[in-house]
Design an enzyme around this catalytic site. Structure first.
Site, short mmCIF file in Angstrom:
data_model
loop_
_atom_site.label_atom_id
_atom_site.label_comp_id
_atom_site.label_asym_id
_atom_site.label_seq_id
_atom_site.Cartn_x
_atom_site.Cartn_y
_atom_site.Cartn_z
N CYS A 154 35.35 38.89 34.50
CA CYS A 154 36.34 39.43 33.56
C CYS A 154 37.73 38.89 33.85
O CYS A 154 38.43 39.39 34.75
CB CYS A 154 36.34 40.95 33.64
SG CYS A 154 37.51 41.67 32.49
N CYS A 157 40.54 41.46 33.29
CA CYS A 157 40.72 42.47 34.35
C CYS A 157 41.37 41.85 35.59
O CYS A 157 42.19 42.47 36.23
CB CYS A 157 39.40 43.07 34.83
SG CYS A 157 38.10 43.12 33.67
N ASP A 158 40.93 40.66 35.97
CA ASP A 158 41.26 40.14 37.30
C ASP A 158 42.18 38.92 37.31
O ASP A 158 42.70 38.56 38.35
CB ASP A 158 39.96 39.76 38.03
CG ASP A 158 39.03 40.95 38.17
OD1 ASP A 158 39.53 42.08 38.26
OD2 ASP A 158 37.80 40.76 38.19
#
Ligand code: NAP
Length: 331
Positions: A154, A157-158
Site C-alpha cells: 500500500c 499508507c506507507d
C-alpha cells in the site's frame, strides 16, 4: 464460544456485512426502503478489517462519477456512510468471523474486541455480503521477514515514511494498482522500478501512459522478484530478480518493495455456507442479479466480482443487492 440463544436480541431484518462502496450503497437503498438495515462495518484491528475498505488507502479517486476534480478515498467513504446513516442505517464496528446460513434466521458470529474470542453476535432475516477483497503478496518468505521493514502492499499508507524518502523503490505488477502505486510513490522516491513479469502492462491506457511517461518510473519487463534482500538494521536494501527471457539473475537496489499484484476476495468466513468459485469469489446465482446460492443472502462488490472491481461498479452492485433484498423480504 457462546450460543446464539444467549446472544439473541430481536432478529435483525437486514444485515449488511462490509462497508466499502457496495456496503454503503446497499445501506443507502435499504434504509430509504425502510428495511432498518444494520451495517457491520469492521473493527479496524487490521488493514483487512478497516471500515471503508480499500478506498481508505486511495488518495485520489478520479473516476467516481460526480466529482469533476476527483475525490479523496477516505472522504468519499465518510460521505457514503453519512448518507446511509442519514436515512436510518445503524452502524456497528464488528468484524464477522462466521455465519450459519443453513437455517433461518441466519446466524452471525464476530470477534469480541476486548476478549479476542469469537462469540455469537446476532441473527438476521436477510444478509447482504459486501466484504470486498484484500491485497495479494508474492508469497516469498522474505516478504514476511521484511514486513514493516520496507515491504508493503500500500503506497498510500506507507509511501510517505521516512525510510522511503528520496530512495529507489520497487513496485511489482502490471495492472492499474501497480501503475497507480508507482506513480504515487514518485512523490517521495528518487526513482521507482516497475517490475512486471510480461512486456506489456494490463493497466488502463491512460494510467499506463501517465506512468510510463513519468521520468522517475523505470519499467523492468519480463522480470520476476525471486527474493527480497536486506538486513535487520536497514530493512530492505534490494530485490533479487530473474529475467524470464534471458534467465539471468540480478539485483536491483531499493529501500522498499510494494506488491501490487491483485487481490483475493474476503470470503473465507463463507466457505461451506454459500457457493464460491475456485478463487473464492461469491457465485451470483442469477447472472446479473445479486442472488447467491442461499435464498435471503445477497452479495455485492469486489467479493462477488472477479471482472470489473471498480468503486462505481461495486456501488451499482450494492444498489441491486438492496433492491433484491427488499423484494425478497416483501415476499
Ligand atoms: P490486476 O488487474 O489483476 O493486475 C494484477 C497484476 O499483477 C497483473 O499485471 C499480473 O500480471 C500481476 N501479477 C499477478 N500475480 C503475480 C505474481 N505472482 N507475480 C508477479 N506479478 C503478478 O489487479 P489490480 O491492478 O489490483 O487491479 C484490480 C482491478 O481494480 C482492475 O479492474 C483495475 O482496473 C481496478 N483498479 C482501478 C484503479 C483506478 O482506476 N484508479 C486503481 C487500481 C485498481 P499479468 O498482467 O501477467 O497477469
Amino acid at each position: 464460544m457462546s450460543t446464539h440463544a444467549a446472544a439473541s436480541a430481536a432478529t435483525e431484518n437486514l444485515v449488511i456485512i462490509g462497508s466499502g462502496p457496495a456496503g454503503w450503497t446497499a445501506a443507502i437503498y435499504a434504509a430509504r426502503a425502510n428495511l432498518n438495515p444494520l451495517a457491520l462495518a469492521g473493527d479496524g484491528l487490521s488493514r483487512d478489517r478497516m471500515p471503508g475498505g480499500q478506498l481508505m488507502w486511495t488518495s485520489e479517486v478520479e473516476n467516481f462519477p460526480g466529482f469533476v476534480h476527483g475525490v479523496d478515498g477516505q472522504k468519499l467513504m465518510g460521505t457514503l456512510q453519512q448518507q446511509a446513516e442519514r436515512f436510518g442505517t445503524r452502524t456497528k464496528s464488528h468484524y464477522v468471523t462466521r455465519v450459519d446460513f443453513t437455517s433461518r434466521p441466519f446466524k452471525i458470529w464476530h470477534v469480541n474486541d476486548l476478549s479476542g474470542e469469537e462469540e455469537a453476535l446476532l441473527t438476521a432475516r436477510a444478509v447482504i455480503i459486501a466484504t470486498g477483497a484484500s491485497a495479494n503478496y508474492l508469497g516469498l518468505p522474505s516478504e514476511r521477514k521484511f514486513e514493516n521493514l520496507g515491504v508493503s502492499a500500500c503506497a498510500v499508507c506507507d509511501g510517505a515514511l521516512t525510510r522511503f524518502r528520496d530512495q529507489a523503490l520497487v513496485v511489482v505488477g502490471g495492472g492499474d494498482s501497480a501503475v497507480e502505486e508507482a506513480t504515487y510513490l514518485t512523490k517521495f522516491a528518487a526513482r521507482v522500478h516497475l517490475i512486471h513479469r510480461r512486456d506489456a502492462l494490463r493497466a488502463s491506457k491512460i494510467m499506463a501512459h501517465r506512468a510510463l511517461n513519468n521520468p522517475k518510473i523505470v519499467p523492468v519487463w519480463n522480470t520476476v522478484v525471486e527474493e527480497i534482500v536486506g538486513n535487520e538494521a536497514e530493512g530492505v536494501t534490494g530485490v533479487r530478480v530473474k529475467n524470464l527471457l534471458t534467465e539471468k539473475y540480478g539485483t536491483i537496489e531499493a529501500r522498499g518493495m510494494f506488491a501490487a499484484i491483485g487481490h483475493t476476495p474476503n470470503t473465507g468466513f463463507l466457505k461451506g455456507q454459500i457457493e464460491l468459485d475456485a478463487k473464492g469469489y461469491v457465485v451470483l446465482a442469477d447472472g446479473f442479479r445479486s442472488l447467491t446460492s442461499v435464498e435471503g443472502v445477497f452479495a455485492a462488490g469486489d467479493c462477488a466480482d472477479p471482472i470489473y472491481r471498480q468503486a462505481i461498479s461495486a456501488a451499482g452492485m450494492g444498489c441491486k443487492a438492496a433492491i433484491d433484498a427488499e423484494r425478497w423480504l416483501a415476499e
